[in-house]
Design an enzyme around this catalytic site. Structure first.
Site, PDB file in Angstrom:
ATOM      1  N   LYS A  99      -4.713  -0.340  15.818  1.00 56.05           N
ATOM      2  CA  LYS A  99      -5.451   0.311  14.728  1.00 56.05           C
ATOM      3  C   LYS A  99      -6.651   1.105  15.262  1.00 56.05           C
ATOM      4  CE  LYS A  99      -2.737  -0.884  11.421  1.00 56.05           C
ATOM      5  NZ  LYS A  99      -1.962   0.123  10.683  1.00 56.05           N
ATOM      6  N   GLY A 106       3.313  -0.513   8.944  1.00 57.12           N
ATOM      7  CA  GLY A 106       2.561  -1.263   9.957  1.00 57.12           C
ATOM      8  C   GLY A 106       2.920  -2.728   9.860  1.00 57.12           C
ATOM      9  N   TYR A 114      -2.928  -5.998  17.176  1.00 54.32           N
ATOM     10  CA  TYR A 114      -3.169  -5.219  15.945  1.00 54.32           C
ATOM     11  C   TYR A 114      -4.458  -4.398  16.078  1.00 54.32           C
ATOM     12  CZ  TYR A 114      -3.435  -4.440  10.843  1.00 54.32           C
ATOM     13  OH  TYR A 114      -3.499  -3.880   9.582  1.00 54.32           O
ATOM     14  N   ASP A 126      11.570   3.406   4.793  1.00 53.95           N
ATOM     15  CA  ASP A 126      11.378   1.977   5.096  1.00 53.95           C
ATOM     16  C   ASP A 126      12.629   1.447   5.791  1.00 53.95           C
ATOM     17  OD1 ASP A 126      10.431  -0.858   4.928  1.00 53.95           O
ATOM     18  OD2 ASP A 126       8.976   0.018   3.545  1.00 53.95           O
ATOM     19  N   ILE A 130       0.835  -1.205   0.000  1.00 58.87           N
ATOM     20  CA  ILE A 130       0.000   0.000   0.000  1.00 58.87           C
ATOM     21  C   ILE A 130       0.877   1.265   0.000  1.00 58.87           C
ATOM     22  CG2 ILE A 130      -1.719   1.285   1.351  1.00 58.87           C
ATOM     23  CD1 ILE A 130      -2.860  -1.443   2.261  1.00 58.87           C
ATOM     24  N   THR A 171      -2.607  -7.535  -1.094  1.00 57.77           N
ATOM     25  CA  THR A 171      -1.182  -7.257  -0.902  1.00 57.77           C
ATOM     26  C   THR A 171      -0.494  -8.541  -0.431  1.00 57.77           C
ATOM     27  OG1 THR A 171      -1.397  -6.704   1.439  1.00 57.77           O
ATOM     28  CG2 THR A 171      -1.633  -4.883  -0.101  1.00 57.77           C
ATOM     29  N   LYS A 190      -1.435 -13.806  16.951  1.00 55.18           N
ATOM     30  CA  LYS A 190      -1.406 -14.963  17.873  1.00 55.18           C
ATOM     31  C   LYS A 190      -2.601 -14.813  18.808  1.00 55.18           C
ATOM     32  CE  LYS A 190       2.193 -17.977  18.093  1.00 55.18           C
ATOM     33  NZ  LYS A 190       2.401 -18.184  16.701  1.00 55.18           N
TER      34      LYS A 190
HETATM   35  P1  NAI Z   1       3.275  -4.514   3.908  1.00 54.12           P
HETATM   36  O1  NAI Z   1       3.761  -5.460   4.954  1.00 54.12           O
HETATM   37  O2  NAI Z   1       3.218  -5.010   2.496  1.00 54.12           O
HETATM   38  O3  NAI Z   1       4.132  -3.158   3.923  1.00 54.12           O
HETATM   39  C1  NAI Z   1       4.457  -2.498   5.117  1.00 54.12           C
HETATM   40  C2  NAI Z   1       5.771  -1.782   4.929  1.00 54.12           C
HETATM   41  O4  NAI Z   1       6.108  -1.157   6.178  1.00 54.12           O
HETATM   42  C3  NAI Z   1       6.924  -2.741   4.575  1.00 54.12           C
HETATM   43  O5  NAI Z   1       7.626  -2.254   3.466  1.00 54.12           O
HETATM   44  C4  NAI Z   1       7.744  -2.746   5.854  1.00 54.12           C
HETATM   45  O6  NAI Z   1       9.141  -2.981   5.606  1.00 54.12           O
HETATM   46  C5  NAI Z   1       7.495  -1.362   6.409  1.00 54.12           C
HETATM   47  N1  NAI Z   1       7.826  -1.296   7.829  1.00 54.12           N
HETATM   48  C6  NAI Z   1       7.508  -2.194   8.794  1.00 54.12           C
HETATM   49  N2  NAI Z   1       8.082  -1.845   9.959  1.00 54.12           N
HETATM   50  C7  NAI Z   1       8.749  -0.684   9.749  1.00 54.12           C
HETATM   51  C8  NAI Z   1       9.541   0.159  10.576  1.00 54.12           C
HETATM   52  N3  NAI Z   1       9.759  -0.124  11.856  1.00 54.12           N
HETATM   53  N4  NAI Z   1      10.085   1.256  10.015  1.00 54.12           N
HETATM   54  C9  NAI Z   1       9.896   1.555   8.708  1.00 54.12           C
HETATM   55  N5  NAI Z   1       9.150   0.793   7.882  1.00 54.12           N
HETATM   56  C10 NAI Z   1       8.590  -0.327   8.394  1.00 54.12           C
HETATM   57  O7  NAI Z   1       1.846  -4.042   4.399  1.00 54.12           O
HETATM   58  P2  NAI Z   1       0.607  -3.450   3.582  1.00 54.12           P
HETATM   59  O8  NAI Z   1      -0.365  -4.523   3.344  1.00 54.12           O
HETATM   60  O9  NAI Z   1       1.075  -2.647   2.424  1.00 54.12           O
HETATM   61  O10 NAI Z   1      -0.029  -2.486   4.691  1.00 54.12           O
HETATM   62  C11 NAI Z   1       0.274  -1.107   4.810  1.00 54.12           C
HETATM   63  C12 NAI Z   1      -0.547  -0.528   5.944  1.00 54.12           C
HETATM   64  O11 NAI Z   1      -1.930  -0.786   5.729  1.00 54.12           O
HETATM   65  C13 NAI Z   1      -0.208  -1.131   7.307  1.00 54.12           C
HETATM   66  O12 NAI Z   1      -0.285  -0.124   8.286  1.00 54.12           O
HETATM   67  C14 NAI Z   1      -1.315  -2.155   7.511  1.00 54.12           C
HETATM   68  O13 NAI Z   1      -1.529  -2.419   8.865  1.00 54.12           O
HETATM   69  C15 NAI Z   1      -2.478  -1.437   6.862  1.00 54.12           C
HETATM   70  N6  NAI Z   1      -3.568  -2.325   6.437  1.00 54.12           N
HETATM   71  C16 NAI Z   1      -3.402  -3.250   5.416  1.00 54.12           C
HETATM   72  C17 NAI Z   1      -4.465  -4.059   5.019  1.00 54.12           C
HETATM   73  C18 NAI Z   1      -4.353  -5.059   3.901  1.00 54.12           C
HETATM   74  O14 NAI Z   1      -5.353  -5.705   3.580  1.00 54.12           O
HETATM   75  N7  NAI Z   1      -3.217  -5.217   3.269  1.00 54.12           N
HETATM   76  C19 NAI Z   1      -5.761  -3.960   5.688  1.00 54.12           C
HETATM   77  C20 NAI Z   1      -5.819  -2.970   6.734  1.00 54.12           C
HETATM   78  C21 NAI Z   1      -4.770  -2.176   7.071  1.00 54.12           C
END
Ligand code: NAI
Length: 447
Positions: free
Chosen positions: A357, A290, A353, A238, A219, A388, A295
């Site tokens: 959120k 995020g 989580y 990142d 995202i 994703t 768990k």
């Molecule tokens: P993803 O896991 O594909 O990408 C998350 C990115 O955040 C990764 O590139 C990761 O390296 C980076 N990251 C993690 N910890 C970090 C840190 N300490 N410092 C800097 N960067 C860090 O996740 P996705 O699916 O793209 O999700 C993005 C956001 O959307 C998250 O906040 C997630 O909780 C939220 N979200 C996603 C949903 C989904 O269906 N994919 C649904 C609801 C919320």
């Protein structure tokens, strides 16, 4: 991860097969084109209740687009707008009924329904407020009826003084960017700074600096791409382990790659220093990074709890605090959080989580008013099932069912979340503050 059922439903043979079996046929959604974003065209049929308050604002907004206003007689495959703000008695609801009863069938594939009303708390009259609240249930039900057409229905509430800020939210709700935002409530509030309606609607973020955390993939990458399309200079953040992915992502949007763990002690200052190398002002920050550490609570380790809380919540608060200690965001800045439907409805194995959120929603609610005094808006999105790497890891059957639980019968794409964020960040959305839009296609979970 491709959705084979969606592909089948939209193939010639598969479409006929699913029809014969009486199975739902989700529609491939219409999305913004990369080269001509935010172009609003097509036909719109408008209606209003007796005593409606916003006709002039609606007409002025539509006049700034390529949309054609049509009459009920000539309307076909159009979008529908109804100003219901005048409805103040049970008897008068028949005006709403009449308009949609007669015209809902004229809604086009992937069409848009927008109902406009007064925010109930902005009204003195209890009966009027009661009736305006009823619009929520009406719009959510319409959204469920029309989802099979790939169409969306949303409600725009106007708060005190918000009428001057209708243009951006109304345009968004009519746009292709609203493809996966369905059955939602958006509020236009009194603008925190002056509304610049002459601003460029095609490249609203031209020359503006925006930070996106977690920008290497998923995202966050889509957000960076959409913001760059809208003219922004993106600083993508990142972790160092994702450095090569981040470099490639930022190279593709002519952005700046900043390898930084947002939980590091000095992360807020490092971020600010990086911003100041590029501009004095920061237009916005998107707290997208995020993680999940799922768990059952009885088996969850303290480390799983703490790490998640630091990434999803603690670091977001620390960065906000550091930014607000400067004047970098003042007079037009934007803070955007990413919540989740898990933070609204809860989810098995996601107590950590869900907490984090839900707290993002709390952050918006608690910060929006104090930031408004400084000309800063604070909003969030709550994505549902988005395609994703995170959702690709869900077991096959659960993933398949998860997609079909929405009114649109499919999962969303990262770009659907990104479009909402681009709308929040646009300078024209100055009266959009303290909103939490679910980008979930009206998924049953947390709907
Ligand atoms: P993803 O896991 O594909 O990408 C998350 C990115 O955040 C990764 O590139 C990761 O390296 C980076 N990251 C993690 N910890 C970090 C840190 N300490 N410092 C800097 N960067 C860090 O996740 P996705 O699916 O793209 O999700 C993005 C956001 O959307 C998250 O906040 C997630 O909780 C939220 N979200 C996603 C949903 C989904 O269906 N994919 C649904 C609801 C919320």
């Amino acid at each position: 991860m491709s959705d084979k059922y969606l592909e089948l439903a939209n193939s010639k043979f598969g479409g006929s097969l699913l029809s014969a079996l009486g199975l739902p046929k989700p529609v491939v959604l219409m999305r913004e084109s990369a080269d001509r974003p935010h172009r609003l065209s097509g036909d719109v049929l408008c209606g209003s209740s007796t005593g409606a308050a916003f006709s002039e604002n609606i007409n002025t907004t539509l006049a700034s687009t390529d949309i054609k206003l049509v009459s009920a007689d000539s309307a076909d495959k159009c979008n529908l707008i109804f100003d219901a703000s005048g409805i103040c008695s049970a008897e008068q609801t028949v005006e709403l009924y009449d308009f949609f009863h007669q015209n809902l069938a004229k809604l086009g594939r992937c069409g848009r329904v927008v109902v406009i009303g007064h925010k109930p708390s902005a009204l003195q009259d209890a009966d009027h407020a009661t009736l305006q609240r009823g619009l929520v249930g009406f719009v959510k039900s319409v959204a469920k009826e029309i989802g099979r057409k790939g169409a969306t229905a949303n409600l725009l509430y106007v708060d005190r003084g918000g009428d001057s800020a209708i243009a951006a939210p109304l345009r968004f709700l009519l746009s292709a960017g609203c493809a996966f935002t369905n059955g939602q409530l958006l509020t236009a509030t009194a603008p925190v700074t002056e509304v610049d309606l002459q601003a460029d609607w095609q490249r609203p973020l031209e020359g503006k600096l925006v930070v996106v955390t977690g920008a290497a993939r998923g995202i966050g990458l889509a957000i960076s791409q959409v913001l760059a399309r809208d003219g922004a200079k993106v600083i993508g953040v990142d972790v160092a382990q994702s450095q090569s992915q981040l470099n490639a992502a930022m190279a593709s949007v002519d952005g700046v790659a900043l390898a930084l763990d947002i939980t590091a002690q000095d992360a807020p200052q490092t971020l600010i220093d990086c911003c100041l190398q590029h501009a004095d002002k920061l237009h916005g920050i998107v707290h997208n990074a995020g993680i999940t550490r799922d768990k059952m609570l009885s088996r969850m380790t303290e480390q799983q709890w703490q790490l998640l809380m630091q990434v999803n919540l603690g670091s977001v608060q620390k960065i906000n605090r550091a930014l607000l200690a400067t004047e970098m965001l003042d007079n037009g800045g934007r803070i955007v959080g990413i919540a989740s439907t898990s933070g609204i409805a809860g989810n098995v194995g996601q107590t950590n989580y869900g907490f984090s959120k839900s707290a993002v929603i709390g952050m918006v609610e608690s910060m929006a008013q104090q930031c408004a005094d400084r000309g800063i808006t604070v909003n969030a999105v709550a994505p549902g099932f988005i395609e994703t790497q995170m959702t690709a890891a869900i077991p096959f059957a659960t993933r398949h069912i998860g997609r079909r639980l929405s009114s649109l019968g499919q999962g969303g794409l990262p770009v659907d979340v990104a479009e909402v964020i681009a709308f929040y960040l646009s300078p024209q959305a100055v009266g959009v503050n303290s909103n939490i839009l679910r980008v979930c296609g009206q998924n049953l979970v947390g709907a």
